[in-house]
Motif scaffolding. Structure first.
Motif, mmCIF file in Angstrom:
data_model
loop_
_atom_site.group_PDB
_atom_site.id
_atom_site.type_symbol
_atom_site.label_atom_id
_atom_site.label_comp_id
_atom_site.label_asym_id
_atom_site.label_seq_id
_atom_site.Cartn_x
_atom_site.Cartn_y
_atom_site.Cartn_z
ATOM 1 N N GLN A 69 0.825 -1.206 0.000
ATOM 2 C CA GLN A 69 0.000 0.000 0.000
ATOM 3 C C GLN A 69 0.862 1.259 0.000
ATOM 4 O O GLN A 69 0.576 2.205 -0.724
ATOM 5 C CB GLN A 69 -0.937 0.018 1.209
ATOM 6 C CG GLN A 69 -2.076 -0.956 1.084
ATOM 7 C CD GLN A 69 -3.026 -0.863 2.253
ATOM 8 O OE1 GLN A 69 -2.651 -0.497 3.353
ATOM 9 N NE2 GLN A 69 -4.277 -1.200 2.002
ATOM 10 N N LEU A 113 -7.779 4.546 -1.194
ATOM 11 C CA LEU A 113 -6.526 4.246 -0.496
ATOM 12 C C LEU A 113 -5.767 5.530 -0.192
ATOM 13 O O LEU A 113 -5.291 5.734 0.930
ATOM 14 C CB LEU A 113 -5.652 3.305 -1.328
ATOM 15 C CG LEU A 113 -4.257 3.021 -0.769
ATOM 16 C CD1 LEU A 113 -4.350 2.258 0.543
ATOM 17 C CD2 LEU A 113 -3.423 2.253 -1.785
ATOM 18 N N THR A 117 -5.054 6.953 3.598
ATOM 19 C CA THR A 117 -3.663 6.936 4.034
ATOM 20 C C THR A 117 -3.100 8.335 4.245
ATOM 21 O O THR A 117 -2.406 8.591 5.225
ATOM 22 C CB THR A 117 -2.784 6.189 3.000
ATOM 23 O OG1 THR A 117 -3.351 4.910 2.755
ATOM 24 C CG2 THR A 117 -1.369 6.027 3.489
#
Length: 189
Positions: A69, A113, A117
């Motif tokens: 990720q 994502l 994040t």
């Protein structure tokens, strides 16, 4: 070849590539391929080599990353920086299409994502990078605001000015008077 590959955070410009390349050459690790956020070495990585690289790059502001990720986030950032700072002509393409094509991942997955994040939407990050790109020709009086708007494919000078003020808190003309002390390194945008 995967055990020859490194992913490095905070590699955001050509100068970063040069610094990382030189450091790896100094360590006699023979980089074969160095691009934003990614390095391929000629020989397999051992734990000891990895540690040497980590120790050498950390003081220079770079970090090795293992998380899939984190690597994807870095690839997103590098792609946006490359698009804005090196490929002005591609700015006509929609950000969602550009990222989905370049990273071979659905845009909604990338967007979710990134937001989770980084705590900022992809669109806001993109705009922040565009505004950072606007600052250099403004400060050095290289282009008029109208030319900058054209270069970065803004619909109008007014739209650019409005977005600039929203992000920086200053009008472009006032910012120009302030000079270089208001610019940020790309990895801090």
């Amino acid at each position: 070849m995967e055990n020859n590959k490194l992913y490095i955070k905070n590699m955001v410009c050509r100068r970063c590539i040069l610094v990382v390349t030189r450091e790896l050459e100094r360590l006699k690790l023979n980089p074969v391929f160095v691009v934003l956020g990614e390095v391929i070495l000629s020989n397999p990585l051992t734990a000891e080599k990895r540690q040497r690289i980590k120790e050498a790059l950390h003081p220079l502001g770079f970090e090795l990353t293992d998380s899939k990720q984190v690597r994807l986030i870095q690839q997103i950032k590098n792609s946006i920086i490359e698009l804005i700072h090196q490929q002005n002509s591609d700015l006509k393409i929609k950000l969602s299409d550009y990222l989905a094509h370049k990273l071979h991942t659905d845009y909604s997955t990338l967007s979710t994502l990134f937001s989770e994040t980084e705590g900022i939407t992809l669109e806001k990050y993109f705009i922040a990078q565009k505004i950072e790109r606007v600052k250099e020709p403004l400060i050095y009086d290289e282009l008029t605001l109208s030319q900058i708007a054209d270069l970065l494919h803004y619909s109008s000078t007014a739209h650019l000015s409005s977005q600039f003020k929203k992000v920086t808190g200053f009008t472009p003309s006032y910012f120009k008077q302030l000079g270089a002390q208001r610019r940020k390194p790309l990895d801090e945008v």
